[in-house]
Design a protein around this motif. Structure first.
Motif, PDB file in Angstrom:
ATOM      1  N   LEU A 178       0.833  -1.199   0.000  1.00  7.35           N
ATOM      2  CA  LEU A 178       0.000   0.000   0.000  1.00  7.35           C
ATOM      3  C   LEU A 178       0.871   1.253   0.000  1.00  7.35           C
ATOM      4  CD1 LEU A 178      -2.618   1.590   0.259  1.00  7.35           C
ATOM      5  CD2 LEU A 178      -2.595   1.132   2.719  1.00  7.35           C
ATOM      6  N   ASN A 179       1.888   1.276   0.845  1.00  8.71           N
ATOM      7  CA  ASN A 179       2.751   2.447   0.927  1.00  8.71           C
ATOM      8  C   ASN A 179       3.508   2.674  -0.390  1.00  8.71           C
ATOM      9  OD1 ASN A 179       3.905   4.602   2.625  1.00  8.71           O
ATOM     10  ND2 ASN A 179       5.821   3.487   2.344  1.00  8.71           N
ATOM     11  N   HIS A 180       3.986   1.581  -0.992  1.00  4.87           N
ATOM     12  CA  HIS A 180       4.737   1.670  -2.242  1.00  4.87           C
ATOM     13  C   HIS A 180       3.872   2.214  -3.374  1.00  4.87           C
ATOM     14  CE1 HIS A 180       7.856   0.269  -5.169  1.00  4.87           C
ATOM     15  NE2 HIS A 180       6.790   0.146  -5.964  1.00  4.87           N
ATOM     16  N   ARG A 181       2.701   1.627  -3.569  1.00  5.23           N
ATOM     17  CA  ARG A 181       1.824   2.067  -4.664  1.00  5.23           C
ATOM     18  C   ARG A 181       1.343   3.501  -4.449  1.00  5.23           C
ATOM     19  NH1 ARG A 181      -2.950  -1.125  -6.687  1.00  5.23           N
ATOM     20  NH2 ARG A 181      -2.482   0.134  -8.519  1.00  5.23           N
ATOM     21  N   ALA A 182       1.029   3.843  -3.196  1.00  6.66           N
ATOM     22  CA  ALA A 182       0.556   5.196  -2.913  1.00  6.66           C
ATOM     23  C   ALA A 182       1.649   6.225  -3.194  1.00  6.66           C
ATOM     24  CB  ALA A 182       0.087   5.292  -1.460  1.00  6.66           C
ATOM     25  N   ARG A 183       2.876   5.912  -2.822  1.00 10.46           N
ATOM     26  CA  ARG A 183       3.974   6.844  -3.067  1.00 10.46           C
ATOM     27  C   ARG A 183       4.259   6.987  -4.561  1.00 10.46           C
ATOM     28  NH1 ARG A 183       7.256   8.731   0.854  1.00 10.46           N
ATOM     29  NH2 ARG A 183       8.956   8.883  -0.664  1.00 10.46           N
ATOM     30  N   GLU A 184       4.187   5.890  -5.299  1.00 13.36           N
ATOM     31  CA  GLU A 184       4.385   5.980  -6.751  1.00 13.36           C
ATOM     32  C   GLU A 184       3.361   6.920  -7.386  1.00 13.36           C
ATOM     33  OE1 GLU A 184       6.600   2.122  -8.556  1.00 13.36           O
ATOM     34  OE2 GLU A 184       4.418   2.064  -8.501  1.00 13.36           O
TER      35      GLU A 184
END
Length: 341
Positions: free
Chosen positions: A41-47
């Motif tokens: 979740l954190n990775h996709r949101a930051r992208e």
């Protein structure tokens, strides 16, 4: 950990338990579909956040309009949090009345973008006159990497606009700061004390404050697994809600008073035979008048499944207060209406 925003909470979850299950979507209320770990979740949101910043959306508003069939809404919401974009959770325009509501929200909030998915983008862009950004296409076109620099929101920054339901007046956008959100979530956690790793089950729509704050975002603060299903899956077969609570050993789950009444009326005795509701410690009843008769009938009907009436948490909240105002054990008081008058 002493975070000042929910963004910091998510980042800490992603660092401490990267592979821990954060969200699971039940596609029809039963079959397991998309899932997100804390790191995922954190990775996709930051992208996506890097894309939003690159498009000049920092400090502006974005309407979030996603079909109720996955976890894209949560990715988009946290992307807005990461990017300093003011999110506007909005209902999915399945019917013309929903599109009219979206048009009213767009006229009031003046969004710079509509965040959605491909099959809705053309329809929404034509209906609202606002450029749409397809979540999947945005990530596929420009995968910038999650380590790109992003603004870190402060507690006083505006996080999102929560529009009221419109049941008593024209919908109004309530300005929720990151500090408001985290404070209300901490109040919820103090009242319900959900242990880390335990499950929250919800069928409530994520554009509504009860489903958004009370369930999905509360799970982030508590470090809980959040199991979600489409609202229509529950309405079609209320037993799906109770089966999910039983299957995932949910600690917390709730809904409006009608939901508990619907389960009593439409869950057949043979369906109750396979339920174990003994894990259900917080059964929040909110969003409409709480009727003592509903609580009594539900507790009586599902006592055979291990449900305990002390799990009920009659609650009251409103968007103007972020979400929850009060929640606690059931207390009833009988009064004479004429004498009270």
């Amino acid at each position: 950990m002493n975070p000042s925003t929910l963004v910091e909470v998510l980042q800490q979850r992603a660092a401490d338990t990267p592979d821990g299950l954060a969200f699971l979507w039940l596609t029809d209320g039963e079959a397991e579909g998309p899932r997100l770990t804390w790191a995922g979740l954190n990775h996709r949101a930051r992208e996506l956040a890097v894309r939003l910043v690159a498009d000049g959306l920092q400090g502006r508003t974005a309407l979030l309009a996603f079909p109720e069939d996955g976890l894209d809404f949560l990715v988009a919401l946290f992307a807005c949090f990461h990017a300093g974009v003011v999110a506007i959770p909005a209902p999915v325009p399945r019917f013309s009345s929903r599109l009219q509501r979206l048009q009213a929200l767009a006229a009031d909030a003046d969004p710079a973008r509509v965040l959605t998915v491909g099959r809705l983008a053309a329809r929404l862009e034509a209906g609202l006159g606002v450029p749409c950004l397809d979540l999947d296409q945005a990530l596929a076109e420009r995968p910038p990497g999650p380590d790109a620099p992003l603004p870190l929101p402060s507690p006083d920054d505006l996080a999102y606009l929560q529009y009221t339901s419109g049941s008593t007046a024209r919908p109004r956008g309530c300005m929720i700061t990151h500090g408001n959100l985290l404070s209300n979530l901490r109040m919820l956690q103090q009242a319900w004390d959900i242990p880390p790793g335990r499950a929250i089950v919800s069928w409530l729509p994520l554009f509504h404050d009860m489903g958004l704050v009370g369930d999905a975002l509360h799970a982030v603060l508590a470090g809980s697994r959040c199991v979600l299903m489409p609202p229509l899956a529950f309405l079609a077969r209320p037993a799906r809600w109770l089966r999910a609570i039983s299957r995932y050993r949910a600690f917390s789950s709730g809904g409006p008073d009608f939901a508990f009444d619907l389960c009593v009326r439409r869950c057949a005795p043979e369906e109750r035979d396979h339920l174990d509701l003994s894990s259900w410690k917080v059964a929040c009843n909110a969003s409409e008048p709480v009727r003592p008769g509903t609580l009594e009938r539900f507790a009586r009907a599902f006592a055979c499944c291990g449900f305990r009436p002390e799990a009920f948490r009659p609650s009251y909240g409103l968007a103007e207060a972020t979400a929850q105002v009060t929640s606690g054990p059931t207390t009833t008081l009988g009064v004479d209406a004429r004498a009270l008058g």
